[in-house]
Design an enzyme around this catalytic site. Structure first.
Site, PDB file in Angstrom:
ATOM      1  N   GLU A   1       0.840  -1.193   0.000  1.00 36.78           N
ATOM      2  CA  GLU A   1       0.000   0.000   0.000  1.00 36.78           C
ATOM      3  C   GLU A   1       0.883   1.256   0.000  1.00 36.78           C
ATOM      4  O   GLU A   1       0.654   2.199  -0.762  1.00 36.78           O
ATOM      5  CB  GLU A   1      -0.935  -0.016   1.217  1.00 36.78           C
ATOM      6  CG  GLU A   1      -2.078   0.953   1.105  1.00 36.78           C
ATOM      7  CD  GLU A   1      -3.056   0.847   2.281  1.00 36.78           C
ATOM      8  OE1 GLU A   1      -3.079  -0.196   2.965  1.00 36.78           O
ATOM      9  OE2 GLU A   1      -3.785   1.822   2.504  1.00 36.78           O
TER      10      GLU A   1
ATOM     11  N   GLN B   1       2.024   4.591   6.677  1.00 35.59           N
ATOM     12  CA  GLN B   1       3.058   4.055   5.792  1.00 35.59           C
ATOM     13  C   GLN B   1       4.102   5.122   5.486  1.00 35.59           C
ATOM     14  O   GLN B   1       3.729   6.271   5.237  1.00 35.59           O
ATOM     15  CB  GLN B   1       2.467   3.622   4.456  1.00 35.59           C
ATOM     16  CG  GLN B   1       1.840   2.250   4.451  1.00 35.59           C
ATOM     17  CD  GLN B   1       0.473   2.222   5.086  1.00 35.59           C
ATOM     18  OE1 GLN B   1       0.239   1.523   6.047  1.00 35.59           O
ATOM     19  NE2 GLN B   1      -0.441   3.010   4.571  1.00 35.59           N
TER      20      GLN B   1
END
Ligand SMILES: *[C@@H]1O[C@H](CO)[C@@H](O)[C@H](O)[C@H]1NC(C)=O
Ligand SMILES: *[C@@H]1O[C@H](CO)[C@@H](O)[C@H](O)[C@H]1NC(C)=O
Length: 419
Positions: A150, A184
């Site tokens: 992702e 992230q």
């Protein structure tokens, strides 16, 4: 005679332009999120520039609820995607369908289902794609997306839109993506830095994007997304959390668990909230492979690919609500300290006046603005080691040709599928 045969050949060639090459290519990417399912169709030319599909640079269709709502009836879940699949196929010319990749990535919602429920749903989706789709389908393209992918897809998407792909790693930008469940960090490393990665680390991979190979560092911190961090924060303090807006008394629900949320009797406190954020980020955890971000995680070592940081998702949403960036601004440069400055104001407000101080604040975020701002500041500065006065770019959409396109992982996935 010789000239004649060459010109004949050229004439012949011109009758078959780009034979064997298609003039355009498509990719279909399903984003199966916790609140809904969406399909994105992208269309590229030979040089991998985006082309319009109708008015926009993508076809985008969304439905609610998400696949995770079909825990007990996987076929019904798969069937919920049928109208999206049909609309996606409709815009792709018949002769290109068999070569158009069809990918589905499931994020947070499906990851959390108990037992085999997630796999059962994905199996039903594979069955649907296999039996009903004319696109290029592979079973391994229907999966739960792991956080590392992702983050990497988001990096590809932003660097693609920013015109950085194909350039040297040092010209690319780093991307920090603050989701609800996880955060992230992704950026490109030099060959030398990649070769020196800790041997046991899975955070560096070679990724091909637009014909160029990058050593991409990507790490996903599960449970450090904004909504998960709120739960952790409240869990750490018990009743009386110094980050909760003065005058609020209620509960916060995350993943089916309720947490009591109210400020301590002494009131909301900026310094108390900073201490909470440091505790939850575990900034003091020993670091086995230096340098670390937080929680003992190797941070990739920094370098030129880390120098220019783009912050997306909740970093953007909170900045809008806190008045750090103008409403409707799609991309803005800020310095991390502005989150702390806004926090000072938010942490001294109360539930009755906070919306006059922050007109863009949504009702459901009223109790958590102090908490969110402090968390985002500590995450950037102490978690990821960004200097508090260094410029970063807060982003929602990037300008592409004469249009604005959302920074989201499906575009990066499409670019990688076709690279
Ligand atoms: C809440 O705290 C308990 C005990 O400290 C811990 O076991 C649990 O994992 C925590 N939950 C969250 C969401 O942090
Ligand atoms: C921001 O992006 C949206 C499209 O997502 C666009 O409609 C809008 O005009 C952009 N805002 C500005 C200020 O350019």
């Amino acid at each position: 005679m010789w000239m004649g045969s060459v010109s004949k050949l050229l004439l012949l060639l011109s009758l078959f332009p780009n034979e064997g090459e298609q003039p355009e290519k498509y990719a279909v990417v399903f984003d199966a999120g916790s609140t809904g399912s969406r399909v994105h169709v992208f269309k590229f030319d030979q040089d991998m520039s985006l082309l319009r599909i109708g008015q926009d640079y993508e076809l985008y269709v969304a439905i609610k609820p998400g696949l995770s709502s079909y825990e007990k009836e996987p076929e019904a879940g798969a069937n919920s995607l049928r109208p999206l699949l049909e609309q996606a196929e409709e815009v792709i010319p018949q002769q290109l369908r068999a070569t158009t990749p069809l990918r589905l990535g499931a994020t947070a919602g499906l990851r959390l289902l108990p037992g085999t429920a997630a796999q059962d749903i994905l199996d039903a989706v594979k069955e649907l794609f296999k039996s009903e789709s004319s696109l290029n389908y592979k079973p391994e393209w229907v999966s739960v997306l792991d956080g590392t992918d992702e983050g990497a897809y988001m990096w590809v998407a932003i660097n693609y839109l920013d015109g950085k792909l194909g350039k040297k790693y040092s010209k690319t930008v780093a991307v920090v993506d603050l989701g609800g469940g996880s955060v992230q960090m992704a950026y490109a490393l030099s060959d030398k830095a990649a070769a020196n990665a800790p041997p046991q680390s899975n955070d560096v991979a070679t990724r091909l994007a637009l014909g160029t190979n990058y050593n991409l560092y990507s790490h996903s911190y599960l449970n450090y997304g904004l909504l998960a961090a709120r739960a952790q924060n409240l869990n750490l303090s018990g009743a009386g959390n110094p980050c909760i807006t003065n005058g609020y008394q209620g509960t916060y629900s995350y993943n089916g668990v309720d947490y009591k949320a109210s400020p301590p009797r002494s009131g909301t406190s900026l310094l108390g909230c900073v201490a909470q954020a440091r505790k939850l980020l575990k900034v003091d955890t020993p670091c086995p492979n230096k340098p670390c971000s937080f929680g003992g995680v190797w941070n990739g070592g920094g370098g030129d690919g880390f120098d220019n940081l783009y912050a997306a998702s909740y970093f953007y949403d909170t900045a809008i609500e806190a008045g750090i960036v103008e409403p409707n601004a799609n991309i803005t440069q800020v310095r991390p300290y502005v989150y702390l400055k806004a926090a000072k104001k938010a942490c001294s407000a109360n539930v009755d006046n906070i919306k006059t101080k922050f007109p863009q604040l949504e009702d459901y975020d009223v109790p958590y603005l102090c908490m969110d701002l402090v968390y985002e500041y500590i995450l950037l500065v102490e978690g990821f080691g960004i200097n508090l006065i260094k410029k970063i770019t807060v982003v929602k959409n990037l300008e592409y040709k004469d249009s604005w396109i959302g920074a989201a992982w499906p575009l990066g996935c499409a670019v990688e599928l076709l690279s």
